[in-house]
Design a protein around this motif. Structure first.
Motif, mmCIF file in Angstrom:
data_model
loop_
_atom_site.group_PDB
_atom_site.id
_atom_site.type_symbol
_atom_site.label_atom_id
_atom_site.label_comp_id
_atom_site.label_asym_id
_atom_site.label_seq_id
_atom_site.Cartn_x
_atom_site.Cartn_y
_atom_site.Cartn_z
ATOM 1 N N GLU A 23 0.957 -1.064 0.087
ATOM 2 C CA GLU A 23 -0.085 0.070 0.018
ATOM 3 C C GLU A 23 0.883 1.116 0.096
ATOM 4 O OE1 GLU A 23 -3.128 0.201 2.846
ATOM 5 O OE2 GLU A 23 -3.849 -1.895 2.573
ATOM 6 N N ILE A 24 1.146 1.869 -1.174
ATOM 7 C CA ILE A 24 2.034 3.076 -1.183
ATOM 8 C C ILE A 24 1.285 4.165 -1.997
ATOM 9 C CG2 ILE A 24 4.107 3.575 -2.548
ATOM 10 C CD1 ILE A 24 5.017 0.654 -2.290
ATOM 11 N N GLN A 25 1.462 5.370 -1.298
ATOM 12 C CA GLN A 25 0.990 6.483 -2.107
ATOM 13 C C GLN A 25 2.089 7.206 -2.780
ATOM 14 O OE1 GLN A 25 -1.775 8.582 0.413
ATOM 15 N NE2 GLN A 25 -1.655 10.546 -1.023
ATOM 16 N N SER A 26 1.880 7.475 -4.024
ATOM 17 C CA SER A 26 2.972 8.229 -4.802
ATOM 18 C C SER A 26 2.545 9.615 -4.660
ATOM 19 C CB SER A 26 2.761 7.844 -6.399
ATOM 20 O OG SER A 26 3.771 8.559 -7.079
ATOM 21 N N GLY A 27 3.640 10.383 -4.825
ATOM 22 C CA GLY A 27 3.538 12.030 -4.670
ATOM 23 C C GLY A 27 3.230 12.378 -3.333
ATOM 24 N N ALA A 28 3.823 11.610 -2.441
ATOM 25 C CA ALA A 28 3.701 12.093 -1.018
ATOM 26 C C ALA A 28 4.837 11.433 -0.245
ATOM 27 C CB ALA A 28 2.213 11.541 -0.317
ATOM 28 N N LEU A 29 5.124 12.252 0.930
ATOM 29 C CA LEU A 29 5.999 11.901 1.836
ATOM 30 C C LEU A 29 5.623 11.557 3.064
ATOM 31 C CD1 LEU A 29 9.217 14.206 0.781
ATOM 32 C CD2 LEU A 29 8.884 11.657 0.273
ATOM 33 N N GLU A 30 6.182 10.469 3.646
ATOM 34 C CA GLU A 30 5.612 10.349 5.125
ATOM 35 C C GLU A 30 6.529 11.072 6.050
ATOM 36 O OE1 GLU A 30 6.514 6.302 6.373
ATOM 37 O OE2 GLU A 30 5.669 6.652 8.489
ATOM 38 N N GLN A 31 5.998 11.767 7.124
ATOM 39 C CA GLN A 31 6.496 12.686 7.885
ATOM 40 C C GLN A 31 7.008 11.749 9.214
ATOM 41 O OE1 GLN A 31 6.802 16.334 7.181
ATOM 42 N NE2 GLN A 31 6.719 14.831 5.401
ATOM 43 N N SER A 32 7.709 12.578 10.066
ATOM 44 C CA SER A 32 8.142 11.747 11.436
ATOM 45 C C SER A 32 6.970 11.337 12.198
ATOM 46 C CB SER A 32 8.979 12.763 12.028
ATOM 47 O OG SER A 32 9.271 12.378 13.224
ATOM 48 N N ASN A 33 6.746 10.306 13.092
ATOM 49 C CA ASN A 33 5.861 9.812 13.766
ATOM 50 C C ASN A 33 6.121 10.387 15.181
ATOM 51 O OD1 ASN A 33 7.498 7.883 14.569
ATOM 52 N ND2 ASN A 33 6.392 6.221 14.345
ATOM 53 N N VAL A 34 7.128 11.239 15.369
ATOM 54 C CA VAL A 34 7.201 11.994 16.598
ATOM 55 C C VAL A 34 6.036 12.634 17.110
ATOM 56 C CG1 VAL A 34 8.779 13.287 18.047
ATOM 57 C CG2 VAL A 34 9.681 11.544 16.446
ATOM 58 N N ASP A 35 5.480 12.375 18.357
ATOM 59 C CA ASP A 35 4.461 13.355 19.077
ATOM 60 C C ASP A 35 5.274 14.153 19.910
ATOM 61 O OD1 ASP A 35 2.401 14.232 20.242
ATOM 62 O OD2 ASP A 35 1.321 12.596 20.791
ATOM 63 N N LEU A 36 5.315 15.440 19.321
ATOM 64 C CA LEU A 36 5.798 16.529 20.271
ATOM 65 C C LEU A 36 5.451 16.650 21.796
ATOM 66 C CD1 LEU A 36 8.323 18.630 20.503
ATOM 67 C CD2 LEU A 36 6.618 20.424 19.698
ATOM 68 N N ALA A 37 4.090 16.312 22.018
ATOM 69 C CA ALA A 37 3.503 16.635 23.369
ATOM 70 C C ALA A 37 3.944 15.428 24.261
ATOM 71 C CB ALA A 37 2.061 16.716 23.403
ATOM 72 N N THR A 38 4.092 14.092 23.620
ATOM 73 C CA THR A 38 4.407 12.942 24.394
ATOM 74 C C THR A 38 5.794 13.415 24.654
ATOM 75 O OG1 THR A 38 3.166 11.777 23.220
ATOM 76 C CG2 THR A 38 4.764 10.377 24.371
ATOM 77 N N GLN A 39 6.797 13.665 23.875
ATOM 78 C CA GLN A 39 8.116 14.004 23.924
ATOM 79 C C GLN A 39 8.300 14.875 25.208
ATOM 80 O OE1 GLN A 39 10.579 11.693 22.748
ATOM 81 N NE2 GLN A 39 8.767 11.155 21.539
ATOM 82 N N MET A 40 7.748 15.974 25.093
ATOM 83 C CA MET A 40 7.790 17.221 26.196
ATOM 84 C C MET A 40 7.666 16.551 27.439
ATOM 85 S SD MET A 40 9.222 19.766 25.150
ATOM 86 C CE MET A 40 10.270 18.658 24.102
ATOM 87 N N ALA A 41 6.282 15.583 27.561
ATOM 88 C CA ALA A 41 5.807 15.046 28.658
ATOM 89 C C ALA A 41 6.959 14.166 29.461
ATOM 90 C CB ALA A 41 4.706 14.295 28.792
ATOM 91 N N GLU A 42 7.580 13.202 28.424
ATOM 92 C CA GLU A 42 8.517 12.471 28.839
ATOM 93 C C GLU A 42 9.835 13.236 29.377
ATOM 94 O OE1 GLU A 42 9.864 9.214 26.475
ATOM 95 O OE2 GLU A 42 7.619 8.328 26.309
#
Length: 277
Positions: A229-248
């Motif tokens: 399952e591939i979408q052309s013409g698009a890029l996957e962004q990072s899956n980092v959740d900034l709110a979770t990282q700040m809480a940790e």
């Protein structure tokens, strides 16, 4: 140095490693295909002191350990990689692809110090690089060849009018107005993603499996091309959740402060004892 200070100092060193890990996640918030890392803490070896002299207290059937257990601090037991898909950024560029299924990875060939090995990534920003013989090769943004269904680098003649990658990973070119399927992306699935090692530059590699009961197929398995399952013409962004990282980060900083406070209090207590006359 007392046991109290040793425990605090050891734990502070490991907490600093976790803060570094969180910083790495935040720094790669905008890196295409970056996967967040997390860490688990485990106790270091502890010493068991049997100070129970009461025979009845050590009667058969007791479920709790005898005596007192004194630990030596905590350490990072394992670093986990979260391979879930991130959000998509639509670019409408023919060679940009995003893998839509969790744990799916692209295969690339990386040559370092004369050694070539297969590594894995979810960064789908691909390019064409001219090679000898009037051909072009599909590569990553760092110039590493992308592995195709044939098991080698994806190469084809350069005289093309257009190119795109379809939803199952086939590389489709247009020559004289006719579409031609040149090759396909060899996508794999990480069956045991916790075994993958970070190799730098947003890449993963297999660990050294010598002496282990596992083989490479136990960690990554080939995906049927029609299951992609591939979408052309698009890029996957990072899956980092900034709110979770700040809480940790706040939680880890608090733990660091508590351990630093332990050393300070211990120092003050010893100072008071030394002043007793």
């Amino acid at each position: 140095m007392s046991r109290m200070n040793i425990q605090a100092a050891v734990t502070m060193g490991q907490l600093q490693n976790k803060i570094d890990l969180i910083s790495h996640n935040v720094a790669n918030l905008n890196t295409n295909g970056y996967k967040a890392r997390s860490s688990n803490f485990s106790s270091l070896i502890y010493q068991n002191i049997n100070n129970l002299k009461d025979v009845d207290a050590n009667a058969p059937g007791r479920h709790t350990p005898h005596g007192i257990r004194l630990g030596s601090g905590a350490r990072i037991g394992h670093t986990n990689i979260n391979l879930t898909a991130g959000s998509l950024n639509i670019t409408n560029r023919g060679l940009d692809v995003a893998l839509l299924r969790d744990n799916h990875l692209l295969q690339i060939q990386v040559t370092e110090n004369g050694n070539t090995e297969t590594r894995y990534t979810r960064d789908g920003s691909l390019y064409l690089q001219p090679v000898d013989g009037g051909q072009v090769m599909l590569t990553t943004s760092d110039g590493h060849p992308v592995i195709g269904q044939s098991g080698g680098a994806i190469m084809f003649d350069e005289n093309i009018e257009d190119i795109r990658i379809n939803e199952i990973g086939q590389i489709v070119t247009v020559r004289n107005g006719v579409e031609v399927v040149e090759d396909g992306l060899a996508v794999v699935e990480a069956v045991r993603p916790q075994f993958l090692q970070a190799a730098g530059k947003n890449l993963f590699r297999l660990p050294n499996l010598e002496g282990t009961p596992y083989v490479a197929a136990d960690i990554v398995s080939t995906v049927n091309q029609f299951d992609n399952e591939i979408q052309s013409g698009a890029l996957e962004q990072s899956n980092v959740d900034l709110a979770t990282q700040m809480a940790e980060l706040l939680q880890t900083q608090r733990a660091y402060q508590y351990n630093a406070r332990t050393i300070t209090m211990h120092d003050q207590m010893r100072g008071l004892i030394n002043q007793l006359r």
